[in-house]
Design an enzyme around this catalytic site. Structure first.
Site, PDB file in Angstrom:
ATOM      1  N   VAL A  44       0.830  -1.205   0.000  1.00 29.24           N
ATOM      2  CA  VAL A  44       0.000   0.000   0.000  1.00 29.24           C
ATOM      3  C   VAL A  44       0.868   1.259   0.000  1.00 29.24           C
ATOM      4  O   VAL A  44       0.595   2.219  -0.720  1.00 29.24           O
ATOM      5  CB  VAL A  44      -0.995  -0.003   1.185  1.00 29.24           C
ATOM      6  CG1 VAL A  44      -1.813   1.286   1.220  1.00 29.24           C
ATOM      7  CG2 VAL A  44      -1.922  -1.212   1.095  1.00 29.24           C
ATOM      8  N   CYS A  45       1.945   1.240   0.784  1.00 29.12           N
ATOM      9  CA  CYS A  45       2.836   2.411   0.832  1.00 29.12           C
ATOM     10  C   CYS A  45       3.497   2.656  -0.523  1.00 29.12           C
ATOM     11  O   CYS A  45       3.607   3.803  -0.967  1.00 29.12           O
ATOM     12  CB  CYS A  45       3.905   2.221   1.908  1.00 29.12           C
ATOM     13  SG  CYS A  45       3.243   2.127   3.577  1.00 29.12           S
ATOM     14  N   THR A  46       3.938   1.598  -1.162  1.00 29.90           N
ATOM     15  CA  THR A  46       4.561   1.735  -2.473  1.00 29.90           C
ATOM     16  C   THR A  46       3.563   2.305  -3.479  1.00 29.90           C
ATOM     17  O   THR A  46       3.883   3.246  -4.217  1.00 29.90           O
ATOM     18  CB  THR A  46       5.115   0.380  -2.952  1.00 29.90           C
ATOM     19  OG1 THR A  46       6.090  -0.076  -2.003  1.00 29.90           O
ATOM     20  CG2 THR A  46       5.758   0.504  -4.325  1.00 29.90           C
ATOM     21  N   LEU A  49       2.973   6.141  -2.596  1.00 28.92           N
ATOM     22  CA  LEU A  49       4.059   7.059  -2.942  1.00 28.92           C
ATOM     23  C   LEU A  49       4.324   7.100  -4.441  1.00 28.92           C
ATOM     24  O   LEU A  49       4.659   8.154  -4.987  1.00 28.92           O
ATOM     25  CB  LEU A  49       5.312   6.730  -2.142  1.00 28.92           C
ATOM     26  CG  LEU A  49       5.140   6.986  -0.635  1.00 28.92           C
ATOM     27  CD1 LEU A  49       6.369   6.548   0.136  1.00 28.92           C
ATOM     28  CD2 LEU A  49       4.814   8.430  -0.342  1.00 28.92           C
TER      29      LEU A  49
END
Length: 149
Positions: A44-46, A49
């Site tokens: 999710v973070c990848t 961002l």
């Protein structure tokens, strides 16, 4: 105490991906989007961002600098930034002190949150996710920034 829209953003100092010290107060006069995220190279973070990276022209056109903050160390940030060609600063909040100031410290690790700071570092927009799998998409943030003027 929870940071609310209109509050002055708490100042902080953190190392960036190159081990250089980033001090929020050194960036007065700039609009900043602080993006708290749980960890480098997580799905999710990848996605979050990389979504912001792909919309960087829109953020720049609105005169907003994106700053990512996670508990990962500078070496992890360097590798993550290089791997995904992220053109913005990533800060290391390894002890979660800044996350605590911004209401983004979870029971375990960091909550996902975004804070738009105006030129005087007043919080103009804030959103902290209650569930880590959710995230604010680029289009939502750009629209919120446009509405603030």
């Amino acid at each position: 105490m929870t940071i609310q829209t209109g509050d002055r953003a708490p100042d902080f100092e953190l190392p960036d991906q190159d081990d250089a010290l980033f001090r929020l107060s050194d960036h007065l006069g700039k609009r900043l989007l602080l993006v708290f995220y749980p960890g480098d190279d997580t799905p999710v973070c990848t996605a979050q961002l990389c979504d912001y990276r792909d919309g960087l022209d829109a953020f720049a056109g609105l005169e907003v600098d994106v700053i990512g903050i996670s508990p990962d160390d500078p070496a992890s940030h360097r590798a993550f930034r290089d791997k995904h060609d992220l053109p913005f600063t990533l800060l290391s909040d390894t002890n979660l002190e800044v996350a605590r100031k911004y209401d983004c410290k979870a029971l375990i690790g960091m909550k996902r949150g975004v804070f738009l700071l105006d030129e005087n570092h007043r919080v103009r927009y804030r959103h902290v996710e209650s569930v880590a799998v959710f995230r604010r998409r680029r289009d939502e943030l750009i629209e919120a920034i446009r509405q603030l003027g």
